[in-house]
Design a protein around this motif. Structure first.
Motif, PDB file in Angstrom:
ATOM      1  N   GLY A  76      -3.306   7.404  -4.044  1.00  0.00           N
ATOM      2  CA  GLY A  76      -4.058   8.050  -3.053  1.00  0.00           C
ATOM      3  C   GLY A  76      -3.762   7.816  -1.481  1.00  0.00           C
ATOM      4  O   GLY A  76      -3.895   8.538  -0.608  1.00  0.00           O
ATOM      5  N   GLU A  77      -3.083   6.437  -1.402  1.00  0.00           N
ATOM      6  CA  GLU A  77      -2.875   6.085   0.021  1.00  0.00           C
ATOM      7  C   GLU A  77      -1.677   6.906   0.368  1.00  0.00           C
ATOM      8  O   GLU A  77      -1.591   7.492   1.809  1.00  0.00           O
ATOM      9  N   LEU A  78      -0.690   7.142  -0.520  1.00  0.00           N
ATOM     10  CA  LEU A  78       0.397   7.706   0.053  1.00  0.00           C
ATOM     11  C   LEU A  78       0.280   9.117   0.249  1.00  0.00           C
ATOM     12  O   LEU A  78       0.630   9.696   1.303  1.00  0.00           O
ATOM     13  N   LYS A  79      -0.714   9.787  -0.514  1.00  0.00           N
ATOM     14  CA  LYS A  79      -1.018  11.265  -0.198  1.00  0.00           C
ATOM     15  C   LYS A  79      -1.715  11.345   0.991  1.00  0.00           C
ATOM     16  O   LYS A  79      -1.596  12.184   1.766  1.00  0.00           O
ATOM     17  N   THR A 103       0.713  -1.263   0.094  1.00  0.00           N
ATOM     18  CA  THR A 103      -0.070  -0.069  -0.010  1.00  0.00           C
ATOM     19  C   THR A 103       0.945   1.504  -0.073  1.00  0.00           C
ATOM     20  O   THR A 103       1.960   1.051   0.432  1.00  0.00           O
ATOM     21  N   GLY A 104       0.237   2.287  -0.426  1.00  0.00           N
ATOM     22  CA  GLY A 104       0.833   3.472  -0.072  1.00  0.00           C
ATOM     23  C   GLY A 104       1.293   4.020   1.366  1.00  0.00           C
ATOM     24  O   GLY A 104       2.371   4.580   1.300  1.00  0.00           O
ATOM     25  N   LEU A 105       0.648   3.378   2.316  1.00  0.00           N
ATOM     26  CA  LEU A 105       1.130   3.376   3.727  1.00  0.00           C
ATOM     27  C   LEU A 105       2.192   2.990   3.869  1.00  0.00           C
ATOM     28  O   LEU A 105       3.278   3.342   4.505  1.00  0.00           O
ATOM     29  N   ASP A 106       2.721   1.580   3.391  1.00  0.00           N
ATOM     30  CA  ASP A 106       4.030   0.881   3.211  1.00  0.00           C
ATOM     31  C   ASP A 106       5.016   1.732   2.667  1.00  0.00           C
ATOM     32  O   ASP A 106       6.269   1.703   2.943  1.00  0.00           O
ATOM     33  N   VAL A 107       4.735   2.162   1.360  1.00  0.00           N
ATOM     34  CA  VAL A 107       5.710   3.302   0.846  1.00  0.00           C
ATOM     35  C   VAL A 107       6.069   4.151   1.763  1.00  0.00           C
ATOM     36  O   VAL A 107       7.389   4.447   1.774  1.00  0.00           O
ATOM     37  N   PHE A 108       5.206   5.114   2.400  1.00  0.00           N
ATOM     38  CA  PHE A 108       5.561   6.162   3.594  1.00  0.00           C
ATOM     39  C   PHE A 108       6.489   5.373   4.476  1.00  0.00           C
ATOM     40  O   PHE A 108       7.381   6.100   4.677  1.00  0.00           O
ATOM     41  N   LYS A 109       6.274   4.366   4.936  1.00  0.00           N
ATOM     42  CA  LYS A 109       7.041   3.529   6.120  1.00  0.00           C
ATOM     43  C   LYS A 109       8.345   3.407   5.577  1.00  0.00           C
ATOM     44  O   LYS A 109       9.498   3.608   6.346  1.00  0.00           O
TER      45      LYS A 109
END
Length: 337
Positions: free
Chosen positions: A312-315, A270-276
């Motif tokens: 969308g998730e990262l944003k 997910t984009g949250l994983d990318v953020f992490k």
């Protein structure tokens, strides 16, 4: 096309892969041929779970400004810091709905149209590498990935890739653990620093080494002249009982991240994983199995749907954590008990 529609279209068309709603390795376990992991099949699940155990620091006391997910990696401006990971022998592992040429064309095209880029794969047949290079020549920027064959065979593949427009190359050095690389003639397998340095110098373009899991390995890659590394355990497909990539990333990134570009893969969904991953020190990520599902479920349009979901998730994560550019994502964005 939504990502849910992509998953629905892919189910039943991907051999052992079940196109699970959450691609966490539990549905395929140790299915090889197929998308599973080696031995006990637990490494792929460990990769995924490690990202779930990292928590974000929410902070909404900040200016209300648009967030910017763009970055420049290896000379290419990308819409977000994500690459599709190299996948070879898709018919063997994911079923006969697509052959190598159709898969590579859809993947490279879909990534280009979505504003990111793909690594293309290699395999026992030279045609696997060739179709990826041909897709790159037709569709634009991609990063051909060669396996650790003999010196002469690697040089031949470097020549082919560059003749078709490659400006960045990669070798997944951990592929030395794949069964089909054993007992090839001429021999293939692990490479010394000196052998890698010769290959990288011969290439004459930025060269990435994928499959680094220790600080010692990262320092060897640096000594060989690599422009970047991918912290990767090959999705658990080359060695059982290794740690999750999220666990080893911080030490590696802290030690060498100012001297080479550090990427990471393994269980990122997910984009949250990318953020992490960025908060732990990576400059970008590679994602493998979900992109395969995207192509089998919708071709280039399926890739676009998945990238839209990631974006969308990262944003959303950036907005809720009070950061507006990727450079602002630091270790302070991660909760530490």
């Amino acid at each position: 096309m939504t990502y849910e529609e992509v998953l629905a279209a892919a189910r039943g068309n991907m051999g052992p892969c079940k196109a699970c709603p959450v691609c966490d390795g539990s549905g395929c376990k140790n299915a090889i041929p197929g998308p599973g992991a080696k031995g006990s099949g637990t490494v792929a699940r460990r990769n995924y779970q490690a990202w779930q155990e990292i928590f974000l620091n929410m902070d909404t006391i900040c200016p209300m400004e648009p967030v910017d997910t763009t970055c420049t990696l290896f000379g290419q401006k990308l819409a977000l810091p994500v690459f599709a990971a190299p996948i070879g022998a898709v018919e063997t592992h994911y079923g006969h709905l697509l052959n190598e040429e159709a898969y590579d064309n859809a993947m490279v095209q879909g990534c280009r149209e979505a504003g990111i880029a793909a690594f293309t794969g290699d395999g026992l047949s030279d045609s696997f590498f060739e179709t990826g290079c041909a897709a790159m020549a037709r569709q634009g920027f991609a990063i051909p990935t060669v396996k650790p064959w003999s010196r002469e065979r690697v040089f031949q593949k470097i020549d082919l890739a560059k003749s078709m427009g490659a400006t960045v190359l990669c070798m997944d050095v951990d592929a030395a653990g794949l069964p089909f690389l054993k007992n090839t003639n001429p021999p293939s397998g692990s490479k010394s620093v000196e052998e890698l340095r010769e290959m990288i110098e011969y290439a004459g373009v930025p060269f990435i080494l994928k499959g680094i899991m220790t600080l010692r390995g990262a320092k060897k890659a640096l000594a060989a002249g690599a422009a970047g590394i991918v912290v990767s355990n090959h999705g658990g497909r080359v060695l059982d009982q290794v740690p999750a990539t999220a666990r080893v990333l911080p030490e590696i990134a802290k030690a060498v991240g100012d001297r080479m570009t550090v990427l990471v893969d393994g269980g990122i969904r997910t984009g949250l994983d990318v953020f992490k991953a960025l908060a732990l020190g990576a400059k970008g990520v590679l994602i493998g199995r979900p992109f395969v599902t995207a192509v089998y479920g919708g071709g280039a349009a399926g890739v676009a749907a998945y990238v839209q979901k990631l974006t969308g998730e990262l944003k959303d994560a950036m907005e809720m954590c009070g950061v507006h550019t990727l450079r602002e994502i630091t270790g302070e964005c991660i909760w530490k008990p």
